[in-house]
Write a protein that holds these residues in place. Sequence first.
Motif, PDB file in Angstrom:
ATOM      1  N   ARG A 110       0.810  -1.221   0.000  1.00 48.10           N
ATOM      2  CA  ARG A 110       0.000   0.000   0.000  1.00 48.10           C
ATOM      3  C   ARG A 110       0.845   1.273   0.000  1.00 48.10           C
ATOM      4  NH1 ARG A 110      -3.341  -1.633  -2.506  1.00 48.10           N
ATOM      5  NH2 ARG A 110      -5.359  -2.464  -1.856  1.00 48.10           N
ATOM      6  N   LYS A 111       2.124   1.173   0.277  1.00 44.87           N
ATOM      7  CA  LYS A 111       2.995   2.348   0.211  1.00 44.87           C
ATOM      8  C   LYS A 111       3.202   2.820  -1.226  1.00 44.87           C
ATOM      9  CE  LYS A 111       5.662   1.465   4.432  1.00 44.87           C
ATOM     10  NZ  LYS A 111       7.004   1.166   4.991  1.00 44.87           N
ATOM     11  N   SER A 112       2.975   1.905  -2.186  1.00 49.72           N
ATOM     12  CA  SER A 112       3.257   2.276  -3.566  1.00 49.72           C
ATOM     13  C   SER A 112       2.184   1.877  -4.568  1.00 49.72           C
ATOM     14  CB  SER A 112       4.581   1.621  -4.017  1.00 49.72           C
ATOM     15  OG  SER A 112       4.486   0.200  -3.961  1.00 49.72           O
ATOM     16  N   SER A 113       1.152   1.162  -4.138  1.00 48.58           N
ATOM     17  CA  SER A 113       0.188   0.628  -5.099  1.00 48.58           C
ATOM     18  C   SER A 113      -1.225   0.570  -4.523  1.00 48.58           C
ATOM     19  CB  SER A 113       0.609  -0.783  -5.538  1.00 48.58           C
ATOM     20  OG  SER A 113      -0.368  -1.381  -6.368  1.00 48.58           O
ATOM     21  N   ASP A 114      -2.213   0.756  -5.418  1.00 51.33           N
ATOM     22  CA  ASP A 114      -3.621   0.607  -5.024  1.00 51.33           C
ATOM     23  C   ASP A 114      -4.215  -0.669  -5.590  1.00 51.33           C
ATOM     24  OD1 ASP A 114      -3.783   1.227  -7.697  1.00 51.33           O
ATOM     25  OD2 ASP A 114      -5.364   2.733  -7.478  1.00 51.33           O
ATOM     26  N   VAL A 115      -3.369  -1.634  -5.951  1.00 54.53           N
ATOM     27  CA  VAL A 115      -3.852  -2.903  -6.506  1.00 54.53           C
ATOM     28  C   VAL A 115      -4.886  -3.519  -5.557  1.00 54.53           C
ATOM     29  CG1 VAL A 115      -1.973  -4.223  -5.438  1.00 54.53           C
ATOM     30  CG2 VAL A 115      -3.137  -5.142  -7.449  1.00 54.53           C
ATOM     31  N   PRO A 116      -5.998  -4.041  -6.064  1.00 52.08           N
ATOM     32  CA  PRO A 116      -6.994  -4.676  -5.190  1.00 52.08           C
ATOM     33  C   PRO A 116      -6.400  -5.855  -4.415  1.00 52.08           C
ATOM     34  CG  PRO A 116      -7.926  -4.244  -7.346  1.00 52.08           C
ATOM     35  CD  PRO A 116      -6.459  -3.972  -7.465  1.00 52.08           C
ATOM     36  N   ILE A 117      -6.736  -5.934  -3.125  1.00 52.24           N
ATOM     37  CA  ILE A 117      -6.233  -6.998  -2.256  1.00 52.24           C
ATOM     38  C   ILE A 117      -7.402  -7.663  -1.535  1.00 52.24           C
ATOM     39  CG2 ILE A 117      -4.824  -7.555  -0.234  1.00 52.24           C
ATOM     40  CD1 ILE A 117      -3.008  -5.225  -0.940  1.00 52.24           C
ATOM     41  N   ILE A 118      -7.484  -8.984  -1.661  1.00 49.11           N
ATOM     42  CA  ILE A 118      -8.426  -9.787  -0.885  1.00 49.11           C
ATOM     43  C   ILE A 118      -7.620 -10.539   0.157  1.00 49.11           C
ATOM     44  CG2 ILE A 118     -10.111 -11.662  -0.912  1.00 49.11           C
ATOM     45  CD1 ILE A 118     -10.701 -10.993  -3.818  1.00 49.11           C
ATOM     46  N   MET A 119      -7.920 -10.335   1.430  1.00 50.89           N
ATOM     47  CA  MET A 119      -7.185 -11.004   2.492  1.00 50.89           C
ATOM     48  C   MET A 119      -7.916 -12.261   2.939  1.00 50.89           C
ATOM     49  SD  MET A 119      -5.483  -7.896   4.701  1.00 50.89           S
ATOM     50  CE  MET A 119      -4.008  -8.882   5.029  1.00 50.89           C
ATOM     51  N   LEU A 120      -7.141 -13.305   3.230  1.00 47.27           N
ATOM     52  CA  LEU A 120      -7.671 -14.584   3.695  1.00 47.27           C
ATOM     53  C   LEU A 120      -7.185 -14.835   5.114  1.00 47.27           C
ATOM     54  CD1 LEU A 120      -6.786 -16.835   0.604  1.00 47.27           C
ATOM     55  CD2 LEU A 120      -8.903 -15.564   0.994  1.00 47.27           C
ATOM     56  N   THR A 121      -8.053 -15.383   5.955  1.00 49.31           N
ATOM     57  CA  THR A 121      -7.630 -15.705   7.312  1.00 49.31           C
ATOM     58  C   THR A 121      -8.442 -16.857   7.872  1.00 49.31           C
ATOM     59  OG1 THR A 121      -7.299 -14.848   9.536  1.00 49.31           O
ATOM     60  CG2 THR A 121      -9.207 -14.037   8.345  1.00 49.31           C
ATOM     61  N   ALA A 122      -7.821 -17.607   8.768  1.00 49.22           N
ATOM     62  CA  ALA A 122      -8.527 -18.673   9.478  1.00 49.22           C
ATOM     63  C   ALA A 122      -9.164 -18.139  10.737  1.00 49.22           C
ATOM     64  CB  ALA A 122      -7.558 -19.798   9.824  1.00 49.22           C
ATOM     65  N   THR A 133      -6.696  14.014  -7.419  1.00 54.67           N
ATOM     66  CA  THR A 133      -5.902  15.126  -6.916  1.00 54.67           C
ATOM     67  C   THR A 133      -6.765  15.983  -5.996  1.00 54.67           C
ATOM     68  OG1 THR A 133      -6.447  16.562  -8.802  1.00 54.67           O
ATOM     69  CG2 THR A 133      -4.451  15.193  -8.977  1.00 54.67           C
ATOM     70  N   VAL A 134      -6.125  16.568  -5.006  1.00 50.55           N
ATOM     71  CA  VAL A 134      -6.776  17.497  -4.082  1.00 50.55           C
ATOM     72  C   VAL A 134      -6.023  18.820  -4.177  1.00 50.55           C
ATOM     73  CG1 VAL A 134      -7.388  17.995  -1.694  1.00 50.55           C
ATOM     74  CG2 VAL A 134      -7.518  15.649  -2.550  1.00 50.55           C
ATOM     75  N   ASP A 135      -6.711  19.845  -4.670  1.00 51.20           N
ATOM     76  CA  ASP A 135      -6.081  21.148  -4.915  1.00 51.20           C
ATOM     77  C   ASP A 135      -4.805  20.997  -5.742  1.00 51.20           C
ATOM     78  OD1 ASP A 135      -8.071  22.489  -3.543  1.00 51.20           O
ATOM     79  OD2 ASP A 135      -6.993  22.451  -1.636  1.00 51.20           O
ATOM     80  N   GLY A 136      -4.871  20.100  -6.736  1.00 48.53           N
ATOM     81  CA  GLY A 136      -3.761  19.901  -7.655  1.00 48.53           C
ATOM     82  C   GLY A 136      -2.706  18.926  -7.196  1.00 48.53           C
ATOM     83  N   GLU A 137      -2.791  18.452  -5.950  1.00 48.96           N
ATOM     84  CA  GLU A 137      -1.812  17.511  -5.420  1.00 48.96           C
ATOM     85  C   GLU A 137      -2.369  16.092  -5.496  1.00 48.96           C
ATOM     86  OE1 GLU A 137       1.301  18.146  -4.315  1.00 48.96           O
ATOM     87  OE2 GLU A 137       1.040  20.256  -4.874  1.00 48.96           O
ATOM     88  N   SER A 138      -1.586  15.190  -6.075  1.00 44.25           N
ATOM     89  CA  SER A 138      -2.028  13.806  -6.227  1.00 44.25           C
ATOM     90  C   SER A 138      -2.063  13.090  -4.882  1.00 44.25           C
ATOM     91  CB  SER A 138      -1.090  13.071  -7.180  1.00 44.25           C
ATOM     92  OG  SER A 138      -1.480  11.717  -7.341  1.00 44.25           O
ATOM     93  N   ILE A 139      -3.110  12.286  -4.671  1.00 44.11           N
ATOM     94  CA  ILE A 139      -3.186  11.439  -3.483  1.00 44.11           C
ATOM     95  C   ILE A 139      -3.382   9.993  -3.922  1.00 44.11           C
ATOM     96  CG2 ILE A 139      -4.120  13.285  -2.029  1.00 44.11           C
ATOM     97  CD1 ILE A 139      -6.876  11.927  -2.251  1.00 44.11           C
ATOM     98  N   SER A 140      -2.979   9.057  -3.080  1.00 53.21           N
ATOM     99  CA  SER A 140      -3.077   7.633  -3.394  1.00 53.21           C
ATOM    100  C   SER A 140      -4.215   7.003  -2.604  1.00 53.21           C
ATOM    101  CB  SER A 140      -1.760   6.927  -3.063  1.00 53.21           C
ATOM    102  OG  SER A 140      -1.864   5.531  -3.305  1.00 53.21           O
ATOM    103  N   LEU A 141      -5.191   6.463  -3.318  1.00 54.26           N
ATOM    104  CA  LEU A 141      -6.327   5.799  -2.683  1.00 54.26           C
ATOM    105  C   LEU A 141      -6.311   4.312  -3.003  1.00 54.26           C
ATOM    106  CD1 LEU A 141      -9.276   8.270  -3.439  1.00 54.26           C
ATOM    107  CD2 LEU A 141      -7.725   8.264  -1.480  1.00 54.26           C
ATOM    108  N   THR A 142      -6.803   3.519  -2.068  1.00 50.58           N
ATOM    109  CA  THR A 142      -7.024   2.113  -2.362  1.00 50.58           C
ATOM    110  C   THR A 142      -8.215   1.991  -3.314  1.00 50.58           C
ATOM    111  OG1 THR A 142      -8.582   1.717  -0.562  1.00 50.58           O
ATOM    112  CG2 THR A 142      -6.235   1.527  -0.040  1.00 50.58           C
ATOM    113  N   HIS A 143      -8.380   0.788  -3.851  1.00 47.56           N
ATOM    114  CA  HIS A 143      -9.521   0.544  -4.733  1.00 47.56           C
ATOM    115  C   HIS A 143     -10.833   0.914  -4.047  1.00 47.56           C
ATOM    116  CE1 HIS A 143     -12.331  -1.562  -7.377  1.00 47.56           C
ATOM    117  NE2 HIS A 143     -12.851  -2.069  -6.284  1.00 47.56           N
ATOM    118  N   THR A 144     -11.013   0.454  -2.818  1.00 41.63           N
ATOM    119  CA  THR A 144     -12.270   0.688  -2.121  1.00 41.63           C
ATOM    120  C   THR A 144     -12.458   2.158  -1.787  1.00 41.63           C
ATOM    121  OG1 THR A 144     -12.248  -1.551  -1.216  1.00 41.63           O
ATOM    122  CG2 THR A 144     -13.639   0.057  -0.098  1.00 41.63           C
ATOM    123  N   GLU A 145     -11.407   2.832  -1.356  1.00 41.63           N
ATOM    124  CA  GLU A 145     -11.503   4.260  -1.077  1.00 41.63           C
ATOM    125  C   GLU A 145     -11.894   5.040  -2.325  1.00 41.63           C
ATOM    126  OE1 GLU A 145      -8.034   4.010   2.369  1.00 41.63           O
ATOM    127  OE2 GLU A 145      -7.601   4.900   0.413  1.00 41.63           O
TER     128      GLU A 145
END
Length: 228
Positions: free
Chosen positions: A69-81, A148-160
């Motif tokens: 998430r520091k560099s990518s908004d690729v969709p992620i599905i998490m699995l857990t027991a 972008t917010v006021d011209g500045e790029s922001i990084s969002l996840t797929h869901t955001e």
Amino acid sequence: MQKTILIVEDEDILREIVKDYLLNAEYEVLEAADGNEALAIFEEQEVHLIILDIMLPELDGWSVCRRIRKSSDVPIIMLTARADEDDTLLGFELGADDYVTKPYSPPILLARVKRLMDSRYSHADKLSNQDTLISNGIQVYFPSRTVTVDGESISLTHTEFEILTYLMQNQGIIITREQLITKIWGYEFVGDDRTINSHIRNLRHKLANKANSIVTVIRAGYKFEAKA
């Protein structure tokens, strides 16, 4: 173009079962058995979606998700027991887009993969095919899914990204949590109101001085307002 999915799962049998379903659905598949291997593959290969187990050797799924998430908004599905709701909430706070508890049905997992893929890589239903959405200093460009917010790029996840654009497209209209769930996930929701709240909180944080564009309507939901 055929899409590529990275499966990160240390249980060989489970990984093979999921792989077979994805291959039959005509996805390309990459595999990793631990967190470090997953990060190495992600850095070297083009990946369109990640299925990420939490309990991994070497480096756990939480850490893998955080680093991606520091560099990518690729969709992620998490699995857990583990079915702990706090675990689910943490996954969403770290930027996961979906969360599946073991044991799970592979066809259901595939359906969730397809939904994320369709919403992430298909633009046919975005604002009547208009490329750009602008309000209150926030600009969305759909072809590249950039904000972008006021011209500045922001990084969002797929869901955001999906939540923001849905609210912006319905500016001034109260959107209930149930409507958000149906729009973003489209099936029985995994989690509770805290999960929605977590996504909204993360989104507001990234919007910075435009955070008040997303208004909470008590006991109703949320709406997007252009502030003077």
